[in-house]
Write a protein that holds these residues in place. Sequence first.
Motif, PDB file in Angstrom:
ATOM      1  N   CYS A  20       0.821  -1.220   0.000  1.00  0.00           N
ATOM      2  CA  CYS A  20       0.000   0.000   0.000  1.00  0.00           C
ATOM      3  C   CYS A  20       0.852   1.267   0.000  1.00  0.00           C
ATOM      4  CB  CYS A  20      -0.985  -0.016   1.154  1.00  0.00           C
ATOM      5  SG  CYS A  20      -2.265  -1.267   0.961  1.00  0.00           S
ATOM      6  N   SER A 101      -7.481   1.444   0.831  1.00  0.00           N
ATOM      7  CA  SER A 101      -7.091   0.254   0.076  1.00  0.00           C
ATOM      8  C   SER A 101      -8.195  -0.161  -0.890  1.00  0.00           C
ATOM      9  CB  SER A 101      -6.781  -0.904   1.029  1.00  0.00           C
ATOM     10  OG  SER A 101      -5.683  -0.587   1.859  1.00  0.00           O
ATOM     11  N   CYS A 173      -2.052  -2.810  -2.184  1.00  0.00           N
ATOM     12  CA  CYS A 173      -3.183  -2.099  -2.773  1.00  0.00           C
ATOM     13  C   CYS A 173      -3.079  -2.088  -4.297  1.00  0.00           C
ATOM     14  CB  CYS A 173      -3.206  -0.667  -2.249  1.00  0.00           C
ATOM     15  SG  CYS A 173      -3.381  -0.550  -0.466  1.00  0.00           S
ATOM     16  N   ASP A 193       2.019  -4.139  -4.128  1.00  0.00           N
ATOM     17  CA  ASP A 193       1.048  -3.291  -4.817  1.00  0.00           C
ATOM     18  C   ASP A 193       1.006  -3.569  -6.317  1.00  0.00           C
ATOM     19  OD1 ASP A 193       0.734  -2.125  -2.359  1.00  0.00           O
ATOM     20  OD2 ASP A 193       1.829  -0.292  -2.856  1.00  0.00           O
TER      21      ASP A 193
END
Length: 287
Positions: A20, A101, A173, A193
């Motif tokens: 994230c 998120s 994320c 991510d």
Amino acid sequence: MESEQHTEERPGSAKDVRICQSRPVDVPALWKQIRERAGEIVEDEHGLRVLLDDVILSQNSLGAALATRLARKLTREDMTREELTPLLRGIFESDEELVESAARDICAIVERDAACDSPLQPLLFFKGFMAISTYRVSHHLWGQGRRDLALYFQSLASEVFAVDIHPAARIGCGILLDHATSFVVGETAIIEDNVSILHEVTLGGTGKITGDRHPIVRSGVLLGAGAKVLGRVELGEGAKIGAGSVVLADVEPHTTVAGVPAQVVGVSREDAPALEMDQQLFCRSMI
């Protein structure tokens, strides 16, 4: 809270994990887009009025909408909607990062999935998004030491969405979980991510080894449908894993592998295959 079992990490394997850290999202602006689209649909599809009013139009935030949508999906005899809704609302209200998120996941879907026309669609219809959101709830609970409740949500996601993600797994994320059916993630797996994952992908362990025994997936990786990645192997940044491949060894960054067992077939044409979603294996030759 980390599991006490996780004591056998391969040296250097999980350093500098990017969870994230991708670009932030303007959550209020995204929520405004979702509400506007819901208002448009209500005018044309009266059969969706109750759903849209309950999940979107009567809510004041993305977190509240997400809690309501998950409660509608996950309610069962052992935990009613009347019990689930305040529990989920409390979780999303207490942890703004969960909402952030979810917003990044929605944006990833809109940007990468050609079948997605608006940010409202994942929230209402895409089980991959709902499954990853349920995982985020279970991971939050796991970190609070509420492990039995976390495992309950894991079991719900497996039953409802056919997606089985252990609450202790660490997932970043900007995740696109496309179609999602039969996606399995083990306890000590790490997904950074901006990763895109097709259906029937497994990030699993091998044998009865304890400790860190599941894969590490670095940023920008594209995992084709049916790919199986087994053991504490690392998929380097920007790697591409061909559909149906079985990966048993590390994959270097920006490398394309395919086959059973997976073999290097070239270098990825894209810096981040996850963003382009091109699953063809035509690669520029390695030099």
